[in-house]
Design an enzyme around this catalytic site. Sequence first.
Site, PDB file in Angstrom:
ATOM      1  N   HIS A 139      21.250  30.240 -17.385  1.00 50.41           N
ATOM      2  CA  HIS A 139      22.167  30.301 -16.249  1.00 50.41           C
ATOM      3  C   HIS A 139      23.429  29.507 -16.585  1.00 50.41           C
ATOM      4  O   HIS A 139      23.478  28.811 -17.606  1.00 50.41           O
ATOM      5  CB  HIS A 139      21.494  29.780 -14.970  1.00 50.41           C
ATOM      6  CG  HIS A 139      20.845  28.441 -15.122  1.00 50.41           C
ATOM      7  ND1 HIS A 139      19.629  28.257 -15.759  1.00 50.41           N
ATOM      8  CD2 HIS A 139      21.244  27.200 -14.735  1.00 50.41           C
ATOM      9  CE1 HIS A 139      19.315  26.974 -15.750  1.00 50.41           C
ATOM     10  NE2 HIS A 139      20.284  26.305 -15.139  1.00 50.41           N
TER      11      HIS A 139
ATOM     12  N   ARG B  65      33.275  23.078  -5.555  1.00 43.94           N
ATOM     13  CA  ARG B  65      31.832  23.256  -5.378  1.00 43.94           C
ATOM     14  C   ARG B  65      31.124  21.953  -5.740  1.00 43.94           C
ATOM     15  O   ARG B  65      31.473  21.311  -6.737  1.00 43.94           O
ATOM     16  CB  ARG B  65      31.335  24.390  -6.283  1.00 43.94           C
ATOM     17  CG  ARG B  65      29.834  24.581  -6.280  1.00 43.94           C
ATOM     18  CD  ARG B  65      29.440  25.933  -6.860  1.00 43.94           C
ATOM     19  NE  ARG B  65      28.011  26.130  -6.754  1.00 43.94           N
ATOM     20  CZ  ARG B  65      27.165  25.993  -7.771  1.00 43.94           C
ATOM     21  NH1 ARG B  65      27.611  25.675  -8.956  1.00 43.94           N
ATOM     22  NH2 ARG B  65      25.875  26.186  -7.574  1.00 43.94           N
TER      23      ARG B  65
END
Length: 327
Positions: free
Chosen positions: A257, A267
């Site tokens: 990932h 974020r």
Amino acid sequence: MVVASPHSIRNEKIVSIDLPMVDLSAERSVASQLIVKACEEFGFFKVINHGVPPETIAKLEQLGLGFFAKPVAQKKQATPASPFGYGCKNIGLNGDMGEVEYLLLNASPPSISQMSLHISNDPSDFRSTVREYTEAVKKLACEILEVMAEGLGTADARVFSRMIRDDDSDSVLRLNHYPPCKERDMSSQSPSCKVGFGEHSDPQILTILTSNDVGGLQISPQDGVWVPVPPDPSAFCVNVGDALQVMTNGRFQSVRHRAMTNSHKSRLSMAYFAAPSLNAWIVAPPVMVPPNTPSLYRPFTWAEYKRATYSLRLGDSRIRLFKQNSV
Ligand code: GA4
């Protein structure tokens, strides 16, 4: 219920995936089957009714945002990451870079106390917030591992959870802050953003991740394919680490990932990497290696695996070095 439906976002050709959702308040046998299926098919799933108080998550998030909002010079006064401490753009020890700043902490109480003194001007508040959070997510990780072990039919339901419950467990907490990034990265298949944290798999047993309501996580179910995971602050995102792939003799996948930046919003993600103690052996229990099934990996200790991890680059595959008959 396992729902994993790729669908397209607006008119772009990118698809996103709704990860399987596990309700931990559901009947145990239901949850255990869902977890096993999700770990086999995706290596990732989400949990709700997880028992971590929302205030505990909000407090750490607030503390993280407060820290990252400080002037750079002040943040750099906190211990520079080697690997623990504050890091900006440099990831690990071998020259990997990303559009990210982070706090990486060893999750043991003495280490948290020590780091608090360097990181915060209110060390006791920092210490208690981080401890409260790590205790809650550790409990969650143990519960998931026990429900999972039941689903796998292991003789001892605590075979995995015992490893991370150990007082000497080598678990890690990482707060990642991805500032908005207007630049584009045409090589990343996502030209509206840049790579924040590059492609990798997590070395530990299990990762428990939460983020604010800003997307960025992408998983790679196949080489070269990247699928965005929509943000969901109401759930924890859980993924299988390399050590669990080995302990399930390859039945579960430690899926690669990465995290992308967002062009408008920042974020914040918080990941707890549940690990065993350094001297623990990473070996599949007998039920994972029935007669006539080859044992895919050679036995090794977590210390050995960690050494290999830190000797390689972020995206290098470590697990292949531990395959049976590999040199
Ligand atoms: C990836 C998962 C965790 O964030 C981490 C990372 C670690 C680090 O940042 O110090 C590593 C990376 C991670 C795998 C390869 C090595 C080690 C950076 C790096 C280049 C804390 C972990 O355990 O492994």
